[in-house]
Scaffold this motif. Structure first.
Motif, mmCIF file in Angstrom:
data_model
loop_
_atom_site.group_PDB
_atom_site.id
_atom_site.type_symbol
_atom_site.label_atom_id
_atom_site.label_comp_id
_atom_site.label_asym_id
_atom_site.label_seq_id
_atom_site.Cartn_x
_atom_site.Cartn_y
_atom_site.Cartn_z
ATOM 1 N N PRO A 61 0.826 -1.208 0.000
ATOM 2 C CA PRO A 61 0.000 0.000 0.000
ATOM 3 C C PRO A 61 0.864 1.264 0.000
ATOM 4 O O PRO A 61 1.992 1.255 0.510
ATOM 5 C CB PRO A 61 -0.797 -0.116 1.310
ATOM 6 C CG PRO A 61 -0.794 -1.575 1.633
ATOM 7 C CD PRO A 61 0.528 -2.097 1.148
ATOM 8 N N ARG A 63 1.889 4.388 1.548
ATOM 9 C CA ARG A 63 1.767 4.867 2.930
ATOM 10 C C ARG A 63 2.363 6.253 3.161
ATOM 11 O O ARG A 63 1.928 6.971 4.061
ATOM 12 C CB ARG A 63 2.441 3.875 3.882
ATOM 13 C CG ARG A 63 1.880 2.462 3.788
ATOM 14 C CD ARG A 63 2.419 1.587 4.909
ATOM 15 N NE ARG A 63 2.056 0.188 4.747
ATOM 16 C CZ ARG A 63 0.868 -0.321 5.050
ATOM 17 N NH1 ARG A 63 -0.086 0.469 5.522
ATOM 18 N NH2 ARG A 63 0.620 -1.613 4.867
ATOM 19 N N THR A 64 3.367 6.633 2.387
ATOM 20 C CA THR A 64 4.058 7.904 2.669
ATOM 21 C C THR A 64 4.175 8.768 1.414
ATOM 22 O O THR A 64 5.278 9.097 0.973
ATOM 23 C CB THR A 64 5.454 7.640 3.255
ATOM 24 O OG1 THR A 64 6.184 6.772 2.368
ATOM 25 C CG2 THR A 64 5.365 7.014 4.629
ATOM 26 N N GLN A 337 -3.758 4.921 -4.787
ATOM 27 C CA GLN A 337 -3.789 4.247 -3.487
ATOM 28 C C GLN A 337 -4.767 3.081 -3.493
ATOM 29 O O GLN A 337 -4.491 2.017 -2.921
ATOM 30 C CB GLN A 337 -4.155 5.249 -2.394
ATOM 31 C CG GLN A 337 -3.072 6.284 -2.126
ATOM 32 C CD GLN A 337 -3.504 7.332 -1.123
ATOM 33 O OE1 GLN A 337 -4.619 7.869 -1.219
ATOM 34 N NE2 GLN A 337 -2.653 7.632 -0.166
ATOM 35 N N GLN A 341 -3.953 -0.828 -2.737
ATOM 36 C CA GLN A 341 -4.650 -1.545 -1.671
ATOM 37 C C GLN A 341 -5.296 -2.827 -2.200
ATOM 38 O O GLN A 341 -5.239 -3.885 -1.566
ATOM 39 C CB GLN A 341 -5.711 -0.648 -1.048
ATOM 40 C CG GLN A 341 -6.049 -0.986 0.395
ATOM 41 C CD GLN A 341 -4.938 -0.569 1.349
ATOM 42 O OE1 GLN A 341 -4.243 0.422 1.095
ATOM 43 N NE2 GLN A 341 -4.757 -1.302 2.429
#
Length: 365
Positions: A61, A63-64, A337, A341
């Motif tokens: 995923p 994340r940042t 995203q 996911q």
């Protein structure tokens, strides 16, 4: 004039394509989810692109992510080619930092940190904190229609600054960059670069900009692009000279940033016509570099459409957003995203089951 030390040819050797084998593995893994082949549309392609960029399966995923915005003023704005007054890009930066610009509002909504890099704002150096202005090359770029926007030394400094920002983001763990720009006159520079690289006339690439300029301003903008083209064409063989001639400090830095992101295997969502122009220049430097980018949105600028077509990039969303600053690219972030996911969490079936599906045992509903 000092001797140039930056060799752009090295990028062709340094930039590799995302892991093609893993992309095929991701496609095969997706076929074992039991979902019909095209049920997820372009999300499948995005997930496979991220898998290859990350070099791991299943994909992780996102994340940042980070919104990175390069800012600068352009001398060509003195020709009244924008609805905003020349030298006023610092007000756009202030709105972004205060959280009141469209891109800042979206970044806050999506919980994406914002980084602004001042390359050539027409304001005092101490107007913004040192973390914003430390890569600054000059105060405003030159007028592209009558003079070089940067000296050779300034162009190299700006390009290296973009590379340094890319390295800083990669070292900080940024796993996806949302790219933005804030400028006054920047779309004129972008149109000039794209027209030069695509071999088209000024009127074909000249749009209305983020402020929807009137017909007289559009004609002035066309004239500026036309005159800039005369200065750009003789240096088309040297991309750094081309950026110095008509690009300005911010576009030069973005080009270096995009190339170094590809070197560091950091995927990027492009924003509007400015980032598309820089991506097109970067493609001329290293033909594999565009494999590390996706086009976030359609801005409505004809020059952007030509650049994306030349790079075979299809925008993810089309909402007519033209405000810049990364707002359009941020709208595409949830799609990227979501693709990650889904690729990370969708369960897969055993090896035998997809073969049955291929033989028609599993019907799509």
């Amino acid at each position: 004039m000092s001797e140039r030390t930056l060799d752009l040819d090295e990028f062709s050797d340094l930039i590799e394509r995302p892991h093609g084998g893993l992309r095929r593995d991701a496609e095969e893994r997706r076929s074992r989810t039991g979902l019909p082949a095209h049920a997820l549309g372009r999300l499948d392609d995005l997930g496979e692109w991220l898998t290859a960029a990350q070099g791991q399966l299943p994909v992780a995923p996102v994340r940042t992510p980070r919104l990175v915005v390069f800012a600068g003023d352009h001398g060509i704005a003195e020709s009244d080619v924008s609805t905003l007054p020349a030298g006023s890009a610092h007000t756009l930066v202030r709105e972004a930092l205060d959280g009141t610009s469209p891109a800042a509002v979206l970044a806050n909504r999506f919980d994406v940190p914002l980084r602004v890099v001042d390359m050539s704002l027409d304001c005092d150096e101490d107007t913004f904190p040192e973390e914003i202005s430390r890569h600054r090359v000059r105060r405003s770029s030159g007028r592209l229609d009558v003079e070089d926007t940067l000296s050779p030394e300034e162009a190299e400094r700006a390009f290296r600054a973009g590379m340094a920002v890319a390295d800083e983001e990669a070292d900080a763990g940024t796993d996806l960059v949302v790219l933005g720009d804030l400028s006054v006159g920047g779309t004129t520079a972008a149109g000039t670069l794209i027209a030069a690289l695509c071999g088209t006339d000024a009127s074909v690439v000249t749009g209305r900009g983020g402020g929807d300029i009137d017909d007289l301003a559009w004609m002035r903008k066309c004239a500026a692009v036309r005159d800039g083209l005369r200065r750009a064409r003789p240096v088309l063989g040297d991309q750094l000279q081309l950026l110095a001639a008509v690009g300005g400090a911010d576009l030069t830095a973005i080009t270096g940033f995009l190339l170094q992101c590809a070197v560091r295997r950091t995927p990027v969502i492009l924003d509007g016509v400015v980032s598309a122009a820089c991506a097109l220049v970067a493609q001329r430097v290293a033909f594999r570099a565009p494999d590390w980018w996706v086009a976030g949105h359609v801005s409505g600028e004809p020059a952007q459409a030509k650049a994306l077509d030349r790079m075979a990039l299809e925008a993810l969303v089309d909402q007519g957003v033209a405000v810049g600053g990364g707002a359009g690219a941020l709208l595409a972030l949830p799609l990227v995203q979501a693709a990650a996911q889904l690729g990370a969490e969708l369960p897969v079936r055993e090896e035998e089951e997809p073969r049955a599906a291929e033989n028609g045992a599993l019907d799509a509903t």
